[in-house]
Design a protein around this motif. Structure first.
Motif, PDB file in Angstrom:
ATOM      1  N   ASN A   9       0.807  -1.219   0.000  1.00 42.40           N
ATOM      2  CA  ASN A   9       0.000   0.000   0.000  1.00 42.40           C
ATOM      3  C   ASN A   9       0.843   1.272   0.000  1.00 42.40           C
ATOM      4  O   ASN A   9       0.351   2.339  -0.381  1.00 42.40           O
ATOM      5  CB  ASN A   9      -0.976  -0.008   1.175  1.00 42.40           C
ATOM      6  CG  ASN A   9      -2.117  -0.985   0.938  1.00 42.40           C
ATOM      7  OD1 ASN A   9      -2.492  -1.253  -0.200  1.00 42.40           O
ATOM      8  ND2 ASN A   9      -2.662  -1.537   2.022  1.00 42.40           N
ATOM      9  N   GLN A  10       2.098   1.186   0.402  1.00 39.46           N
ATOM     10  CA  GLN A  10       2.966   2.351   0.243  1.00 39.46           C
ATOM     11  C   GLN A  10       3.111   2.711  -1.235  1.00 39.46           C
ATOM     12  O   GLN A  10       3.086   3.894  -1.603  1.00 39.46           O
ATOM     13  CB  GLN A  10       4.335   2.080   0.865  1.00 39.46           C
ATOM     14  CG  GLN A  10       4.344   2.030   2.372  1.00 39.46           C
ATOM     15  CD  GLN A  10       5.746   1.912   2.940  1.00 39.46           C
ATOM     16  OE1 GLN A  10       6.665   2.622   2.521  1.00 39.46           O
ATOM     17  NE2 GLN A  10       5.923   1.008   3.894  1.00 39.46           N
ATOM     18  N   VAL A  11       3.265   1.713  -2.076  1.00 38.11           N
ATOM     19  CA  VAL A  11       3.403   1.954  -3.509  1.00 38.11           C
ATOM     20  C   VAL A  11       2.074   2.432  -4.086  1.00 38.11           C
ATOM     21  O   VAL A  11       2.027   3.348  -4.923  1.00 38.11           O
ATOM     22  CB  VAL A  11       3.889   0.678  -4.221  1.00 38.11           C
ATOM     23  CG1 VAL A  11       4.045   0.924  -5.722  1.00 38.11           C
ATOM     24  CG2 VAL A  11       5.223   0.207  -3.628  1.00 38.11           C
ATOM     25  N   ARG A  12       0.977   1.836  -3.649  1.00 35.97           N
ATOM     26  CA  ARG A  12      -0.348   2.214  -4.143  1.00 35.97           C
ATOM     27  C   ARG A  12      -0.713   3.641  -3.708  1.00 35.97           C
ATOM     28  O   ARG A  12      -1.279   4.415  -4.487  1.00 35.97           O
ATOM     29  CB  ARG A  12      -1.394   1.215  -3.643  1.00 35.97           C
ATOM     30  CG  ARG A  12      -1.279  -0.159  -4.286  1.00 35.97           C
ATOM     31  CD  ARG A  12      -2.267  -1.155  -3.667  1.00 35.97           C
ATOM     32  NE  ARG A  12      -3.646  -0.718  -3.819  1.00 35.97           N
ATOM     33  CZ  ARG A  12      -4.405  -0.977  -4.879  1.00 35.97           C
ATOM     34  NH1 ARG A  12      -3.910  -1.662  -5.911  1.00 35.97           N
ATOM     35  NH2 ARG A  12      -5.664  -0.551  -4.917  1.00 35.97           N
ATOM     36  N   THR A  13      -0.402   3.993  -2.474  1.00 34.85           N
ATOM     37  CA  THR A  13      -0.719   5.337  -1.982  1.00 34.85           C
ATOM     38  C   THR A  13      -0.037   6.398  -2.824  1.00 34.85           C
ATOM     39  O   THR A  13      -0.650   7.413  -3.193  1.00 34.85           O
ATOM     40  CB  THR A  13      -0.291   5.475  -0.514  1.00 34.85           C
ATOM     41  OG1 THR A  13      -1.074   4.585   0.290  1.00 34.85           O
ATOM     42  CG2 THR A  13      -0.484   6.900  -0.010  1.00 34.85           C
TER      43      THR A  13
END
Length: 537
Positions: free
Chosen positions: A428-432
């Motif tokens: 989710n760091q990449v998605r955020t």
């Protein structure tokens, strides 16, 4: 990059006993020549030998093309073979055979020979550094010796990692050839090659030979996080097919990625979310030469050192010539790596990466304010307006490892071994950053989400073929702009662009996931005779 790395290359010394097949680099207009007995005498000799590691071997894949001319670079070959990217010119046997699904030795032998040879060139250079640098105690400090040898081990591991990915079992050579004695070596099982790679990388990670700082902070030379990231990649590939190391190596991949994450030397650009303009994280990734998101990059500097990036001419369709703006001197403008519509249409509308002038583009405004539309998507991540207008290669670097990949390796390794909560956190760091909502899936759906995220985050950084090979899965559409893909078994998947514009089930046979051993190598080495990779005929 430190200036002396470029200067050393421009004044490259030809060492006669370094690999005899190395004609493209070591024999490139040397300003001086030394025999092996005259070399390894000065600090300059040592620096020249180490700097050569960055310009041959695996890094030279950015320079190799298909039999010369206007064709995809070697970095693109896997994507073209997958059908997920298309060579629009189609003027070489390799690309036409890939589209036709004709995976036979006749069509792939010459391309295979190029990459096989280049990998062993890199290994040869590394072996000379590793063997000779420790003897230079009269001109080098112990710290210099340790650092130079560590760089040699990094590039030896890097070359063998590519060899084992591309060919499976390969001859393993860890000494420099000073004569013809022992020149013939048999293939070593892939698992053993991986063990040698692991040993080299663990050795240089464990000590203090490599600085524990970011890539650009180290002048573009090997760092500890760079070696850790390579080893995390090694473990991820080792865990999957064809060696199938399984959970032990998924765990090792995650743990090594976590070492980079917890080390703190690298971070995402705009981690809380980026813009969708030319100041976005993805445009910074394209142009930066100082961001700590970059863990390793192939460096270019056309302006000062005539070592230029030629990806720009492969970023946009030939029809753009008609605009009368671009003049790529001595080259032809064309899209050698056109992304398929299935990929382009799979980005969610809120995903900044799929929007205009992030990774791709469909519109162009000239310096005079004239607007143009492309017939096909262009690769904005490679587009370099100044170099195309002025008829020269560019200065942009090409990322090899980025921090986003480390996060996704950690996510996949953890997800595959039952730690789904932490896996989602790294995913989710990449998605955020991309403008997407948090992923909440578990089980196979979480793995599928991670694989999709890798494809969406690195569409032009040449990761997809490795992911197909290690998972034996292939991405299929899962709804227009859904943000998701269905990863299905390769044998039953509808393969894109076989030929262009059509899908064909089973168009990539499993044997095509490894290259054929070049015929000339099998003829020259009696220990390879009759030992071709299965399926190639």
């Amino acid at each position: 990059m430190k200036i002396n790395k470029y200067i050393s290359i421009l004044c490259m010394i030809a060492i006669s006993l370094w690999m005899s097949s190395c004609t493209s680099f070591l024999e490139e207009n040397p300003l001086d020549e030394k025999t092996d007995g005259q070399f390894w005498r000065t600090l300059s000799d040592a620096q020249t030998a180490v700097n050569a590691l960055y310009f041959g071997g695996v890094p030279y894949l950015h320079n190799i093309d298909v039999d010369g001319g206007w064709t995809p670079k070697a970095t693109m070959w896997g994507g073209v073979m997958s059908g997920l990217f298309v060579d629009k010119r189609k003027d070489r046997t390799f690309t036409n055979a890939s589209e036709g699904g004709n995976f036979n030795i006749e069509s792939f032998n010459s391309t295979s020979l190029k990459i096989w040879t280049e990998f062993y060139i890199g290994i040869s250079r590394a072996n000379f550094v590793i063997a000779n640098i420790p003897e230079m105690t009269d001109v080098l400090t112990p710290a210099q010796i340790d650092n130079f040898v560590a760089q040699g081990k990094f590039f030896r591991a890097y070359a063998y990692f590519y060899l084992v990915k591309e060919y499976g079992d390969v001859p393993y050579i860890d000494f420099p050839y000073n004569s013809l004695e022992g020149i013939y070596q048999e293939r070593v099982p892939a698992a053993q090659v991986y063990q040698h790679i692991e040993a080299d990388l663990l050795d240089i990670i464990a000590g203090n030979a490599l600085p524990n700082i970011a890539f650009y902070d180290n002048g573009g030379y090997v760092t500890r996080p760079m070696a850790q990231t390579l080893l995390a990649n090694v473990y991820l590939q080792w865990a999957g097919a064809p060696v199938n190391g399984g959970n032990e190596y998924y765990t090792k991949a995650a743990n090594m990625a976590l070492n980079v994450i917890n080390g703190g030397q690298h971070a995402l650009i705009h981690p809380s979310g980026t813009t969708n303009d030319l100041n976005s994280a993805y445009n910074i990734i394209k142009t930066t030469k100082d961001s700590n998101e970059i863990i390793f990059a192939k460096e270019f500097n056309q302006t000062s050192f005539n070592v230029g990036n030629s990806y720009a001419v492969r970023s946009i369709e030939t029809d753009a010539f008609q605009w009368g703006i671009f003049k790529p001197g001595g080259d032809v403008l064309y899209n050698a790596y056109l992304p398929c519509d299935m990929l382009l249409n799979s980005y969610h509308p809120s995903d900044i990466r799929g929007q205009e002038k992030q990774f791709f583009f469909w519109e162009y405004t000239s310096p005079d304010g004239e607007d143009f539309e492309l017939n096909y998507a262009g690769n904005w991540a490679w587009f370099d307006e100044g170099s195309l207008i002025n008829g020269r290669n560019g200065d942009y670097n090409m990322p090899t490892f980025r921090y986003a990949e480390v996060l996704l390796i950690a996510a996949e390794g953890l997800a595959r071994t039952g730690n789904e909560g932490d896996a989602r956190g790294y995913l989710n760091q990449v998605r955020t950053r991309a403008g997407l909502a948090n992923e909440t899936a578990s089980g196979d759906a979480l793995i599928q989400s991670i694989l999709t995220e890798r494809f969406h985050e690195f569409p032009l950084e040449f990761k997809i073929w490795d992911d197909i090979r290690r998972t034996r899965l292939y991405p299929e559409a899962d709804g227009m702009q859904s943000g998701t893909l269905r990863w299905v078994p390769l044998a039953t998947a509808a393969i894109q662009n076989k030929p262009e514009g059509s899908t064909r089930v089973g168009a990539i046979p499993e044997h095509a996931l490894l290259w054929p051993i070049p015929l000339s190598e099998m003829q020259a080495n009696p220990l390879l005779e009759g030992n071709q990779n299965p399926g190639w005929s």
